[in-house]
Scaffold this active site. Structure first.
Site, PDB file in Angstrom:
ATOM      1  N   SER A 158     -19.421  12.917  47.388  1.00 38.08           N
ATOM      2  CA  SER A 158     -19.863  13.123  48.766  1.00 38.08           C
ATOM      3  C   SER A 158     -19.378  14.448  49.322  1.00 38.08           C
ATOM      4  O   SER A 158     -18.296  14.920  48.988  1.00 38.08           O
ATOM      5  CB  SER A 158     -19.342  12.006  49.676  1.00 38.08           C
ATOM      6  OG  SER A 158     -19.701  12.302  51.016  1.00 38.08           O
ATOM      7  N   LYS A 191     -19.649   4.622  46.968  1.00 44.40           N
ATOM      8  CA  LYS A 191     -20.405   5.752  47.534  1.00 44.40           C
ATOM      9  C   LYS A 191     -21.599   5.238  48.353  1.00 44.40           C
ATOM     10  O   LYS A 191     -21.926   5.797  49.417  1.00 44.40           O
ATOM     11  CB  LYS A 191     -20.895   6.688  46.408  1.00 44.40           C
ATOM     12  CG  LYS A 191     -21.803   7.818  46.897  1.00 44.40           C
ATOM     13  CD  LYS A 191     -21.090   8.713  47.889  1.00 44.40           C
ATOM     14  CE  LYS A 191     -21.803   9.909  48.448  1.00 44.40           C
ATOM     15  NZ  LYS A 191     -23.175  10.059  48.614  1.00 44.40           N
ATOM     16  N   HIS A 219     -20.237   4.112  51.569  1.00 42.51           N
ATOM     17  CA  HIS A 219     -19.911   5.340  52.316  1.00 42.51           C
ATOM     18  C   HIS A 219     -21.165   5.821  53.051  1.00 42.51           C
ATOM     19  O   HIS A 219     -21.138   6.148  54.238  1.00 42.51           O
ATOM     20  CB  HIS A 219     -19.407   6.415  51.349  1.00 42.51           C
ATOM     21  CG  HIS A 219     -19.406   7.812  51.905  1.00 42.51           C
ATOM     22  ND1 HIS A 219     -20.564   8.553  52.073  1.00 42.51           N
ATOM     23  CD2 HIS A 219     -18.408   8.591  52.363  1.00 42.51           C
ATOM     24  CE1 HIS A 219     -20.278   9.718  52.611  1.00 42.51           C
ATOM     25  NE2 HIS A 219     -18.967   9.780  52.791  1.00 42.51           N
ATOM     26  N   ASN A 220     -22.277   5.856  52.339  1.00 42.23           N
ATOM     27  CA  ASN A 220     -23.526   6.327  52.952  1.00 42.23           C
ATOM     28  C   ASN A 220     -24.024   5.371  54.024  1.00 42.23           C
ATOM     29  O   ASN A 220     -24.602   5.810  55.024  1.00 42.23           O
ATOM     30  CB  ASN A 220     -24.604   6.523  51.878  1.00 42.23           C
ATOM     31  CG  ASN A 220     -24.393   7.807  51.100  1.00 42.23           C
ATOM     32  OD1 ASN A 220     -23.290   8.329  51.048  1.00 42.23           O
ATOM     33  ND2 ASN A 220     -25.437   8.311  50.477  1.00 42.23           N
ATOM     34  N   GLU A 265     -22.144   6.220  56.903  1.00 41.35           N
ATOM     35  CA  GLU A 265     -22.690   7.529  57.335  1.00 41.35           C
ATOM     36  C   GLU A 265     -23.957   7.314  58.188  1.00 41.35           C
ATOM     37  O   GLU A 265     -24.096   7.890  59.276  1.00 41.35           O
ATOM     38  CB  GLU A 265     -22.998   8.349  56.084  1.00 41.35           C
ATOM     39  CG  GLU A 265     -23.792   9.626  56.276  1.00 41.35           C
ATOM     40  CD  GLU A 265     -24.167  10.248  54.914  1.00 41.35           C
ATOM     41  OE1 GLU A 265     -23.264  10.475  54.080  1.00 41.35           O
ATOM     42  OE2 GLU A 265     -25.365  10.493  54.672  1.00 41.35           O
TER      43      GLU A 265
HETATM   44  C1  6PG Z   1     -22.966  12.756  51.011  1.00 39.92           C
HETATM   45  C2  6PG Z   1     -24.298  12.353  51.558  1.00 39.92           C
HETATM   46  C3  6PG Z   1     -25.383  12.690  50.592  1.00 39.92           C
HETATM   47  C4  6PG Z   1     -26.771  12.502  51.182  1.00 39.92           C
HETATM   48  C5  6PG Z   1     -27.266  11.086  51.006  1.00 39.92           C
HETATM   49  C6  6PG Z   1     -27.984  10.490  52.159  1.00 39.92           C
HETATM   50  O1  6PG Z   1     -22.104  11.907  51.008  1.00 39.92           O
HETATM   51  O2  6PG Z   1     -22.824  13.908  50.623  1.00 39.92           O
HETATM   52  O3  6PG Z   1     -24.306  10.977  51.792  1.00 39.92           O
HETATM   53  O4  6PG Z   1     -25.153  11.954  49.439  1.00 39.92           O
HETATM   54  O5  6PG Z   1     -26.796  12.947  52.477  1.00 39.92           O
HETATM   55  O6  6PG Z   1     -28.113  11.132  49.908  1.00 39.92           O
HETATM   56  O7  6PG Z   1     -29.260  10.963  52.176  1.00 39.92           O
HETATM   57  P1  6PG Z   1     -30.435  10.307  52.992  1.00 39.92           P
HETATM   58  O8  6PG Z   1     -30.060  10.425  54.437  1.00 39.92           O
HETATM   59  O9  6PG Z   1     -31.592  11.166  52.627  1.00 39.92           O
HETATM   60  O10 6PG Z   1     -30.606   8.902  52.533  1.00 39.92           O
END
Ligand code: 6PG
Length: 466
Positions: A132, A186, A189-190, A193
């Site tokens: 990430s 991960k 994590h997303n 995010e």
């Molecule tokens: C990171 C991000 C990166 C990317 C994701 C989400 O941790 O560096 O999460 O992996 O931004 O792929 O992307 P989307 O918003 O396109 O689903």
């Protein structure tokens, strides 16, 4: 000076791949590289400049595998899905026992578990590695979440520790568990995010559309918030983005409000639901992106159902506190999913360590993560982050503001699904007795499902079956 390690190869020189390759070279490691199209390889050699001294370029993956001396560790930086399976299928016959294939993309952890089986059945080693930090992180230090055997981790650890982001001098990288554990962490994590981005966008929306404040002014407020309890990468970049201009207009105003998604947020929700978990903030964020994509329908909908969006006027401190409370819930919900997965897959995840390796390099790095790792190292009531004294105190203080913000938004017709999702979670967890007694009664009424009574007796039926 070139450091000696397993011979490293990297396949896939897209934005993230080339940034990671430069990071590896920069840290003194020799590297073989290849790409699906060879012109990209030539461009990369030029881009590498002086670092190209440690670089061995190849025109395709097969040639790279054949030319590399064993033991080899080949990092795949290709789009998740079929391209990974294709690369693995090509590599298996060309590699030797003891060689390692590392998938450093955003893979679905179910695929990683399956691929681990396939690769290991061929006598090779597989690592699923979550990375990430976007392009900047990949180049200068990402947060790295590794899944695989301890032996496989030991063989690549010096390189991973070197290229990872550092927090107080310690690498933000670790081995988190077997096979799919790194990619699962991960993925979550997303998910967090997505939730945090949506919460920020909802607060921005209220300040912008509810109070007609200019993006730049709101950006300055985010800049201030980044100096306090909300300190984080996402709040920081929000401050920068909102103050940016494109052709004399706020940059954000020339961007279509349709968000894409590559799958990780959705996978977080899917996997959570499969394990009986529900992460309301993450679900709301995934849903909001889906609804945002229906631009045309929303255009028609505004004409049919719209026109009622009203003013919202609250002190900035309320927004700050609301965002803080909801962000705590987003992290707490993410860690609840990790806890469920750790039990389901017997991963023995170290939640404190996960919080630590998210403190630098990754997209959700924030001041909260220090307190989160401390909380996990302490005595957590019910194993729940939101009940840890530090977070419970903050939630008690900040929830009234979240309630005012959510209430005002609802009254004025502004959609705030992630903020209200966080509030619903807090309110649900804050009452020992809710209303599922009635749901249980209904289930028993129409399906004779039975219920547990308040004395703990299971298999009970209501008077409707007497
Ligand atoms: C990171 C991000 C990166 C990317 C994701 C989400 O941790 O560096 O999460 O992996 O931004 O792929 O992307 P989307 O918003 O396109 O689903």
């Amino acid at each position: 000076m070139t450091k000696k390690l397993a011979n490293l190869g990297l396949y896939g020189l897209g934005t993230m791949g080339s940034a990671l390759a430069l990071n590896i070279l920069d840290n003194g490691f020799a590297l073989h590289v290849s790409n699906r199209t060879d012109s990209v390889v030539a461009d990369f050699v030029t881009e590498a400049g002086d670092l190209a001294a440690r670089l061995t370029p190849h025109n395709d993956l097969d040639q790279m595998a054949l030319d590399m001396p064993a033991p080899r560790a080949i990092i795949l930086m290709v789009p998740a899905g079929a391209p990974v399976d294709d690369a693995i299928a090509r590599l298996i016959p060309l590699l030797d026992k003891g060689d390692t294939i590392i998938d450093a993309g955003n893979a679905d952890f179910n695929d990683t578990r399956r691929r681990t089986g396939t690769v290991e059945a061929a006598g090779l080693t597989f690592i699923g590695m979550g990375v990430s930090g976007g392009e900047e992180g990949a180049r200068n230090g990402p947060s790295i979440m590794v899944g695989g055997t301890p032996q496989a981790w030991g063989a690549i650890r010096p390189m991973i520790d070197a290229i990872a982001a550092k927090f107080d001098g310690a690498p933000c990288a670790d081995h988190l568990g077997p096979d799919g554990a790194g990619h699962f962490v991960k993925t979550v994590h997303n998910g967090i995010e997505y939730a945090d981005m949506q919460l920020i966008a909802e607060v921005y929306g209220l300040m912008r559309h509810g109070a007609a404040r200019a993006p730049a002014e709101i950006g300055q407020i985010f800049e201030q918030w980044d100096k306090g309890a909300l300190k984080s990468y996402l709040v920081e970049i929000t401050g920068i983005v909102l103050q940016a201009e494109r052709d004399g207009k706020p940059a954000v105003d020339v961007i279509q409000d349709k968000a894409g998604q590559k799958g990780t947020g959705r996978w977080t929700v899917i996997e959570a639901l499969k394990m009986g978990q529900s992460a309301s903030t993450i679900e709301a964020a995934v849903a909001a992106r889906g609804w945002s994509a229906e631009k045309e329908t929303r255009g028609v909908g505004e004409g049919v159902l719209g026109g009622h969006r009203g003013a919202v006027s609250l002190p900035d401190g309320d927004y700050e506190q609301a965002l803080l409370a909801a962000r705590i819930i987003a992290y707490a919900q993410g860690f609840r999913i990790l806890a469920a997965a750790s039990d389901t897959y017997d991963w023995n995840l170290d939640f404190a360590r996960i919080a630590e390796i998210w403190r630098a390099g990754c997209i959700i790095r924030s001041a909260l993560l220090d307190d989160i790792s401390d909380a996990f190292r302490g005595d957590l009531p019910q194993g729940q982050l939101f009940l840890a004294p530090t977070f419970a105190d903050t939630l008690k203080a900040a929830t009234p503001a979240l309630r005012r913000v959510a209430g005002a938004a609802i009254a004025a017709g502004h959609p705030v699904p992630a903020l209200t999702g966080a509030l619903a979670f807090i309110d649900t967890m804050a009452q020992a007795r809710g209303t599922t007694d009635l749901v249980q009664a209904q289930r028993d009424f129409f399906g004779r499902h039975g219920y547990e009574d308040i004395d703990g007796r299971t298999g009970q039926h209501g008077p409707w079956w007497d």
